[in-house]
Design a protein around this motif. Sequence first.
Motif, PDB file in Angstrom:
ATOM      1  N   THR A  50      29.661  35.948 -33.970  1.00  0.00           N
ATOM      2  CA  THR A  50      29.833  37.397 -33.914  1.00  0.00           C
ATOM      3  C   THR A  50      29.302  37.963 -32.587  1.00  0.00           C
ATOM      4  O   THR A  50      29.893  38.898 -32.005  1.00  0.00           O
ATOM      5  N   ARG A  51      28.211  37.410 -32.071  1.00  0.00           N
ATOM      6  CA  ARG A  51      27.698  37.854 -30.770  1.00  0.00           C
ATOM      7  C   ARG A  51      28.690  37.553 -29.657  1.00  0.00           C
ATOM      8  O   ARG A  51      28.893  38.362 -28.731  1.00  0.00           O
ATOM      9  N   ASP A  52      29.338  36.377 -29.726  1.00  0.00           N
ATOM     10  CA  ASP A  52      30.346  36.051 -28.721  1.00  0.00           C
ATOM     11  C   ASP A  52      31.515  37.030 -28.796  1.00  0.00           C
ATOM     12  O   ASP A  52      32.019  37.501 -27.759  1.00  0.00           O
ATOM     13  N   ILE A  53      31.963  37.333 -30.014  1.00  0.00           N
ATOM     14  CA  ILE A  53      33.072  38.288 -30.156  1.00  0.00           C
ATOM     15  C   ILE A  53      32.634  39.666 -29.668  1.00  0.00           C
ATOM     16  O   ILE A  53      33.398  40.389 -29.004  1.00  0.00           O
ATOM     17  N   SER A  54      31.390  40.035 -29.975  1.00  0.00           N
ATOM     18  CA  SER A  54      30.892  41.331 -29.529  1.00  0.00           C
ATOM     19  C   SER A  54      30.829  41.392 -28.009  1.00  0.00           C
ATOM     20  O   SER A  54      31.141  42.444 -27.392  1.00  0.00           O
ATOM     21  N   ALA A  55      30.460  40.258 -27.355  1.00  0.00           N
ATOM     22  CA  ALA A  55      30.434  40.236 -25.889  1.00  0.00           C
ATOM     23  C   ALA A  55      31.840  40.385 -25.318  1.00  0.00           C
ATOM     24  O   ALA A  55      32.052  41.088 -24.305  1.00  0.00           O
ATOM     25  N   VAL A  56      32.820  39.705 -25.944  1.00  0.00           N
ATOM     26  CA  VAL A  56      34.210  39.841 -25.481  1.00  0.00           C
ATOM     27  C   VAL A  56      34.676  41.283 -25.601  1.00  0.00           C
ATOM     28  O   VAL A  56      35.332  41.838 -24.699  1.00  0.00           O
ATOM     29  N   ILE A  57      34.362  41.940 -26.707  1.00  0.00           N
ATOM     30  CA  ILE A  57      34.774  43.335 -26.905  1.00  0.00           C
ATOM     31  C   ILE A  57      34.081  44.228 -25.884  1.00  0.00           C
ATOM     32  O   ILE A  57      34.691  45.165 -25.332  1.00  0.00           O
ATOM     33  N   GLU A  58      32.811  43.936 -25.574  1.00  0.00           N
ATOM     34  CA  GLU A  58      32.085  44.733 -24.577  1.00  0.00           C
ATOM     35  C   GLU A  58      32.735  44.601 -23.212  1.00  0.00           C
ATOM     36  O   GLU A  58      32.879  45.587 -22.463  1.00  0.00           O
ATOM     37  N   LEU A 112      35.883  43.860 -22.645  1.00  0.00           N
ATOM     38  CA  LEU A 112      37.175  44.540 -22.677  1.00  0.00           C
ATOM     39  C   LEU A 112      37.004  46.051 -22.558  1.00  0.00           C
ATOM     40  O   LEU A 112      37.856  46.739 -21.982  1.00  0.00           O
ATOM     41  N   ASP A 113      35.921  46.591 -23.116  1.00  0.00           N
ATOM     42  CA  ASP A 113      35.683  48.026 -22.996  1.00  0.00           C
ATOM     43  C   ASP A 113      35.350  48.404 -21.551  1.00  0.00           C
ATOM     44  O   ASP A 113      35.733  49.479 -21.066  1.00  0.00           O
ATOM     45  N   ARG A 114      34.624  47.509 -20.826  1.00  0.00           N
ATOM     46  CA  ARG A 114      34.240  47.817 -19.456  1.00  0.00           C
ATOM     47  C   ARG A 114      35.366  47.552 -18.463  1.00  0.00           C
ATOM     48  O   ARG A 114      35.476  48.241 -17.439  1.00  0.00           O
ATOM     49  N   TYR A 115      36.194  46.578 -18.753  1.00  0.00           N
ATOM     50  CA  TYR A 115      37.269  46.217 -17.832  1.00  0.00           C
ATOM     51  C   TYR A 115      38.589  46.241 -18.607  1.00  0.00           C
ATOM     52  O   TYR A 115      39.082  45.215 -19.076  1.00  0.00           O
ATOM     53  N   PRO A 116      39.194  47.383 -18.808  1.00  0.00           N
ATOM     54  CA  PRO A 116      40.394  47.515 -19.634  1.00  0.00           C
ATOM     55  C   PRO A 116      41.692  47.097 -18.952  1.00  0.00           C
ATOM     56  O   PRO A 116      42.761  47.144 -19.548  1.00  0.00           O
ATOM     57  N   GLY A 117      41.643  46.690 -17.678  1.00  0.00           N
ATOM     58  CA  GLY A 117      42.870  46.359 -16.977  1.00  0.00           C
ATOM     59  C   GLY A 117      43.517  45.103 -17.529  1.00  0.00           C
ATOM     60  O   GLY A 117      42.881  44.248 -18.142  1.00  0.00           O
ATOM     61  N   ALA A 118      44.837  44.949 -17.216  1.00  0.00           N
ATOM     62  CA  ALA A 118      45.587  43.809 -17.706  1.00  0.00           C
ATOM     63  C   ALA A 118      45.115  42.520 -17.067  1.00  0.00           C
ATOM     64  O   ALA A 118      44.983  41.483 -17.722  1.00  0.00           O
ATOM     65  N   GLU A 119      44.842  42.563 -15.724  1.00  0.00           N
ATOM     66  CA  GLU A 119      44.366  41.358 -15.068  1.00  0.00           C
ATOM     67  C   GLU A 119      42.993  40.976 -15.578  1.00  0.00           C
ATOM     68  O   GLU A 119      42.697  39.792 -15.792  1.00  0.00           O
ATOM     69  N   ASP A 120      42.149  41.972 -15.794  1.00  0.00           N
ATOM     70  CA  ASP A 120      40.829  41.682 -16.341  1.00  0.00           C
ATOM     71  C   ASP A 120      40.939  41.083 -17.765  1.00  0.00           C
ATOM     72  O   ASP A 120      40.153  40.211 -18.142  1.00  0.00           O
ATOM     73  N   ASP A 167      43.314  39.159 -18.917  1.00  0.00           N
ATOM     74  CA  ASP A 167      43.677  37.743 -18.840  1.00  0.00           C
ATOM     75  C   ASP A 167      42.479  36.886 -18.457  1.00  0.00           C
ATOM     76  O   ASP A 167      42.290  35.780 -18.986  1.00  0.00           O
ATOM     77  N   GLN A 168      41.656  37.391 -17.520  1.00  0.00           N
ATOM     78  CA  GLN A 168      40.484  36.626 -17.127  1.00  0.00           C
ATOM     79  C   GLN A 168      39.461  36.511 -18.269  1.00  0.00           C
ATOM     80  O   GLN A 168      38.847  35.462 -18.479  1.00  0.00           O
ATOM     81  N   ILE A 169      39.317  37.624 -18.992  1.00  0.00           N
ATOM     82  CA  ILE A 169      38.377  37.598 -20.126  1.00  0.00           C
ATOM     83  C   ILE A 169      38.857  36.611 -21.190  1.00  0.00           C
ATOM     84  O   ILE A 169      38.068  35.871 -21.791  1.00  0.00           O
ATOM     85  N   VAL A 170      40.169  36.559 -21.454  1.00  0.00           N
ATOM     86  CA  VAL A 170      40.724  35.620 -22.434  1.00  0.00           C
ATOM     87  C   VAL A 170      40.480  34.187 -21.991  1.00  0.00           C
ATOM     88  O   VAL A 170      40.128  33.321 -22.804  1.00  0.00           O
ATOM     89  N   ASP A 171      40.652  33.916 -20.659  1.00  0.00           N
ATOM     90  CA  ASP A 171      40.409  32.557 -20.174  1.00  0.00           C
ATOM     91  C   ASP A 171      38.948  32.170 -20.312  1.00  0.00           C
ATOM     92  O   ASP A 171      38.615  31.025 -20.716  1.00  0.00           O
ATOM     93  N   VAL A 172      38.045  33.107 -19.986  1.00  0.00           N
ATOM     94  CA  VAL A 172      36.620  32.810 -20.121  1.00  0.00           C
ATOM     95  C   VAL A 172      36.260  32.577 -21.589  1.00  0.00           C
ATOM     96  O   VAL A 172      35.495  31.673 -21.940  1.00  0.00           O
ATOM     97  N   ALA A 173      36.816  33.389 -22.513  1.00  0.00           N
ATOM     98  CA  ALA A 173      36.516  33.227 -23.936  1.00  0.00           C
ATOM     99  C   ALA A 173      37.013  31.878 -24.456  1.00  0.00           C
ATOM    100  O   ALA A 173      36.352  31.230 -25.278  1.00  0.00           O
ATOM    101  N   ALA A 174      38.180  31.411 -23.956  1.00  0.00           N
ATOM    102  CA  ALA A 174      38.725  30.146 -24.421  1.00  0.00           C
ATOM    103  C   ALA A 174      37.945  28.965 -23.856  1.00  0.00           C
ATOM    104  O   ALA A 174      37.712  27.966 -24.555  1.00  0.00           O
ATOM    105  N   SER A 175      37.534  29.071 -22.563  1.00  0.00           N
ATOM    106  CA  SER A 175      36.876  27.930 -21.925  1.00  0.00           C
ATOM    107  C   SER A 175      35.388  27.871 -22.223  1.00  0.00           C
ATOM    108  O   SER A 175      34.820  26.784 -22.311  1.00  0.00           O
ATOM    109  N   ARG A 176      34.729  29.007 -22.333  1.00  0.00           N
ATOM    110  CA  ARG A 176      33.279  29.026 -22.501  1.00  0.00           C
ATOM    111  C   ARG A 176      32.826  29.264 -23.949  1.00  0.00           C
ATOM    112  O   ARG A 176      31.804  28.728 -24.377  1.00  0.00           O
TER     113      ARG A 176
END
Length: 460
Positions: A74-82, A84-92, A94-103
């Motif tokens: 839940t903390r990891d999901i909460s960090a991902v949501i945080e 996404l709230d700070r960087y709402p752009g489309a490119e951001d 994609d990068q957040i999704v890659d970091v969530a999948a790899s890390r």
Amino acid sequence: MTLFDQIRRDREKGPATGFAVATRWLRYRLPTGLFARSILIIILPMLILQTVVAFVFMERHWQLVTERLSAAVTRDISAVIELLDRYPGAEDFDQIVDVAASRLNLIVSREPGTELPPPRPRPFFSILDQILSDEIARQISRPFWIDTVGDSRLVEIRIVLGDNTLRILARRSEAYASNTHIFLVWMVSTALVLIVISILFLRGQIRPILALADAAESFGKGQRPPGGFSPRGADEVRRAGLAFILMRERIERQIEQRTAMLAGVSHDLRTILTRFRLQLALTSDGPELDSLNQDVDDMQIMLEGYLEFAKGEIEEDVGSLDLTVLFSKLDDDFALHGKTLTWRIEGESTVQVRPNAFARLVTNLASNARRYANTLEIVARQTPKWLVVTFDDDGPGIPADSRDDVFKPFFRLDEARNLDASGTGLGLAIARDIARSHGGNVVLEDSHLGGLRAVIRVPL
């Protein structure tokens, strides 16, 4: 006594308390054998212990580990949501999704709309749904939907994020203590091994007790234990077996001493009677001589009866006896005396008894009926466990209050069936003695022919 007889007897005692009812219920349904009860004594505590461990200790262990794993996911999901709230752009994104999948080992996707699927039914005995829901509600505080049933390896989580819905797939092993069953497998496997060892050990301990019971039952039937008997097993069982052997030897020795004593007395008295006969033969004829000869004959018959009563047949081995042959001989004897005998056999005609003793038992009862009745009916019924032979005659019978007394040695009625000038009062006593030496008994009842019924019942 059967189970229904026990229930009827308990009901006749009147109403009982709830504890008494529960006790009766358990008594009627629990096994009665020593082996089965010993197994229950071993298995029940083990099952209770494993149940307590599984539902108390293991439940707490699962809950604690699952709480920590679910809180971390839940903390990891909460960090991902945080992020996404700070960087709402489309490119951001994609990068957040890659970091969530790899890390973080999270598969994140975004879907348009804020409508969530209807809640899925929670599986029985699952703590993941409750704990994960509580953690998401506490750390994220947004509308969400979870599914822990669909894919057994993944947990699907949907969270409303603005105008979109964030779809997250997390590994079940990272949110749930999934390897705890290994402990249960080891616990159950160990218990099964212990139960098998206990069963083998108990069988070795119960077998000497069963052998002792079989030996005692065989001795009660006047038979030798099959294959011999020697004390084995635990010290207490050995002591019981040795006590049984000593008791059997004492009984057999007493019987042999009684037989030898009466045989010696009979032999000595026969010698004296022989001299009487010789002296009487040299005496002139007369009424007194006939009376003396009759007295000598009576004494000879009495001596033979005493010896027959004391001799017993415990040394005779068990063998096969054909009831058809025995009843045919009785039929010829009745015809010779002008009496009527009818007989029938239900079941097998061959029985396993001590042949000479059992033949004497049947002959004594049949001769007693022939002496005082004109008609005799014999019915023999053989079941897997019992042999029942019934004698019904049309004679004068025996009063009900004297039917137990006539089995006593030397007992004679004033006016009844066993009153005979040459009788010794031992016929029925010998019959019951032989029946009891087979482990059975002889009882007297009223006959449907109007006379006496004698029933032989011996186990097979």
